[in-house]
Design a protein around this motif. Structure first.
Motif, PDB file in Angstrom:
ATOM      1  N   ASP A  24    -101.870  -6.193  27.873  1.00 13.36           N
ATOM      2  CA  ASP A  24    -100.962  -5.499  26.957  1.00 13.36           C
ATOM      3  C   ASP A  24    -100.509  -4.168  27.552  1.00 13.36           C
ATOM      4  OD1 ASP A  24    -100.996  -7.472  25.067  1.00 13.36           O
ATOM      5  OD2 ASP A  24    -102.518  -6.532  23.803  1.00 13.36           O
ATOM      6  N   GLY A  25    -101.449  -3.443  28.159  1.00 11.86           N
ATOM      7  CA  GLY A  25    -101.087  -2.163  28.745  1.00 11.86           C
ATOM      8  C   GLY A  25    -100.254  -2.309  30.001  1.00 11.86           C
ATOM      9  N   ALA A  26    -100.595  -3.303  30.842  1.00 13.82           N
ATOM     10  CA  ALA A  26     -99.916  -3.451  32.129  1.00 13.82           C
ATOM     11  C   ALA A  26     -98.469  -3.882  31.974  1.00 13.82           C
ATOM     12  CB  ALA A  26    -100.667  -4.459  33.001  1.00 13.82           C
ATOM     13  N   ARG A  27     -98.187  -4.718  30.983  1.00 13.68           N
ATOM     14  CA  ARG A  27     -96.809  -5.213  30.870  1.00 13.68           C
ATOM     15  C   ARG A  27     -95.955  -4.354  29.933  1.00 13.68           C
ATOM     16  NH1 ARG A  27     -98.086 -10.975  27.800  1.00 13.68           N
ATOM     17  NH2 ARG A  27     -98.926 -10.116  25.873  1.00 13.68           N
ATOM     18  N   ALA A  28     -96.530  -3.270  29.420  1.00 14.18           N
ATOM     19  CA  ALA A  28     -95.777  -2.425  28.493  1.00 14.18           C
ATOM     20  C   ALA A  28     -94.554  -1.817  29.161  1.00 14.18           C
ATOM     21  CB  ALA A  28     -96.678  -1.324  27.938  1.00 14.18           C
ATOM     22  N   GLY A  29     -94.623  -1.527  30.455  1.00 16.54           N
ATOM     23  CA  GLY A  29     -93.504  -0.901  31.138  1.00 16.54           C
ATOM     24  C   GLY A  29     -92.591  -1.859  31.866  1.00 16.54           C
ATOM     25  N   VAL A  30     -92.816  -3.165  31.709  1.00 19.44           N
ATOM     26  CA  VAL A  30     -91.970  -4.156  32.386  1.00 19.44           C
ATOM     27  C   VAL A  30     -90.585  -4.170  31.735  1.00 19.44           C
ATOM     28  CG1 VAL A  30     -91.666  -6.616  32.880  1.00 19.44           C
ATOM     29  CG2 VAL A  30     -93.938  -5.573  33.064  1.00 19.44           C
ATOM     30  N   VAL A  31     -89.560  -4.225  32.561  1.00 20.34           N
ATOM     31  CA  VAL A  31     -88.177  -4.301  32.078  1.00 20.34           C
ATOM     32  C   VAL A  31     -87.643  -5.694  32.397  1.00 20.34           C
ATOM     33  CG1 VAL A  31     -85.854  -3.335  32.231  1.00 20.34           C
ATOM     34  CG2 VAL A  31     -87.844  -1.842  32.494  1.00 20.34           C
ATOM     35  N   TYR A  32     -87.181  -6.407  31.380  1.00 19.78           N
ATOM     36  CA  TYR A  32     -86.765  -7.800  31.551  1.00 19.78           C
ATOM     37  C   TYR A  32     -85.253  -7.921  31.669  1.00 19.78           C
ATOM     38  CZ  TYR A  32     -91.515  -8.730  30.067  1.00 19.78           C
ATOM     39  OH  TYR A  32     -92.885  -8.743  29.980  1.00 19.78           O
ATOM     40  N   ALA A  33     -84.833  -8.857  32.493  1.00 17.73           N
ATOM     41  CA  ALA A  33     -83.416  -9.182  32.581  1.00 17.73           C
ATOM     42  C   ALA A  33     -83.008  -9.986  31.348  1.00 17.73           C
ATOM     43  CB  ALA A  33     -83.143  -9.993  33.853  1.00 17.73           C
ATOM     44  N   VAL A  34     -81.724  -9.977  31.051  1.00 15.19           N
ATOM     45  CA  VAL A  34     -81.209 -10.758  29.922  1.00 15.19           C
ATOM     46  C   VAL A  34     -81.540 -12.236  30.143  1.00 15.19           C
ATOM     47  CG1 VAL A  34     -79.121 -11.476  28.709  1.00 15.19           C
ATOM     48  CG2 VAL A  34     -79.376  -9.105  29.474  1.00 15.19           C
ATOM     49  N   GLY A  35     -82.073 -12.859  29.117  1.00 12.47           N
ATOM     50  CA  GLY A  35     -82.473 -14.259  29.222  1.00 12.47           C
ATOM     51  C   GLY A  35     -83.911 -14.450  29.636  1.00 12.47           C
ATOM     52  N   HIS A  36     -84.611 -13.350  29.942  1.00 12.53           N
ATOM     53  CA  HIS A  36     -86.015 -13.425  30.359  1.00 12.53           C
ATOM     54  C   HIS A  36     -86.920 -12.581  29.455  1.00 12.53           C
ATOM     55  CE1 HIS A  36     -85.401 -15.572  34.211  1.00 12.53           C
ATOM     56  NE2 HIS A  36     -84.231 -14.959  34.204  1.00 12.53           N
ATOM     57  N   GLU A  37     -86.407 -12.153  28.304  1.00 11.24           N
ATOM     58  CA  GLU A  37     -87.200 -11.327  27.409  1.00 11.24           C
ATOM     59  C   GLU A  37     -88.400 -12.095  26.864  1.00 11.24           C
ATOM     60  OE1 GLU A  37     -84.119 -12.392  26.872  1.00 11.24           O
ATOM     61  OE2 GLU A  37     -82.710 -10.741  26.553  1.00 11.24           O
TER      62      GLU A  37
END
Length: 220
Positions: free
Chosen positions: A193-206
């Motif tokens: 939960d903490g590690a992926r909090a700052g991940v930015v997703y491309a459109v269609g990959h949210e």
């Protein structure tokens, strides 16, 4: 820094599924995983099929992102995941794992040697106090009936005698192992939960459950 440079850092470039710690994650890794996963929904209507495929891609993106994060966490901690052996195989996830972990985490652990290595390290690092093991034994008496008591249908919380239970010293090691596994899983969930909090997703990959996109569904 210019606005243009800032945008480059905060939005995935073309061909990327996400930005992980500022680095582009190749969308080809998501497509490769999708090739190993059978379609989840058996839809026949074009609109429903298209929606199911969009959600399947978002789900796969979560698995690949978690794999990448686990690889980085292992590198930071000096852990060496085992090398993959042989060609990629169809990804199969046990139903009991889905029920206990959620489909994304269960698939991550099935797909990612790095995630399994990290989970194992987290499990090994758990310190379970003796008082917690004894408390578990006392609160879950139904789990420690002897075979004879089970055969007789003894009520563990009623008229059971002390001899109807496996002695605590006999089961203590197993209780400790089980509690370490449970604590390790909680630590893994908290890390993810903490590690992926700052991940930015491309459109269609949210994330499939992200309410910002119209197809969202809260199904893990």
């Amino acid at each position: 820094m210019s606005d243009r440079g800032h945008a480059a850092r905060t939005h995935p470039p073309e061909g990327a599924a996400a930005l992980v710690q500022g680095d582009a994650l190749d969308a080809a890794r998501v497509e490769a995983l999708l090739d190993l996963v059978p379609p989840r929904d058996r839809e026949t209507r074009p609109a429903s099929l298209a929606r199911a495929e969009r959600q399947r891609r978002r789900w796969a993106t979560q698995v690949v992102v978690a794999d990448e994060l686990a690889r980085r966490a292992c590198a930071e901690r000096g852990l060496k995941p085992p090398e993959a052996v042989g060609p990629p195989r169809l990804l199969a996830v046990a139903e009991e794992d889905v029920a206990g972990l959620g489909s994304i985490v269960a698939a991550v652990l099935a797909h990612s040697p790095a995630a399994r290595t990290l989970l194992s390290a987290l499990e090994d690092g758990q310190d379970v106090p003796a008082s917690a093991m004894r408390d578990y034994y006392d609160r879950n008496r139904d789990r420690f009936l002897t075979r004879e008591a089970l055969r007789r249908g003894v009520d563990p919380f009623g008229d059971a005698a002390p001899t109807d239970f496996l002695p605590y010293p006999y089961v203590r090691e197993g209780i400790g192992h089980e509690l370490r596994l449970a604590a390790g899983r909680r630590a893994f969930f908290a890390w993810l939960d903490g590690a992926r909090a700052g991940v930015v997703y491309a459109v269609g990959h949210e994330h499939p459950g992200d309410p910002a996109h119209p197809d969202h569904e809260h199904r893990h």
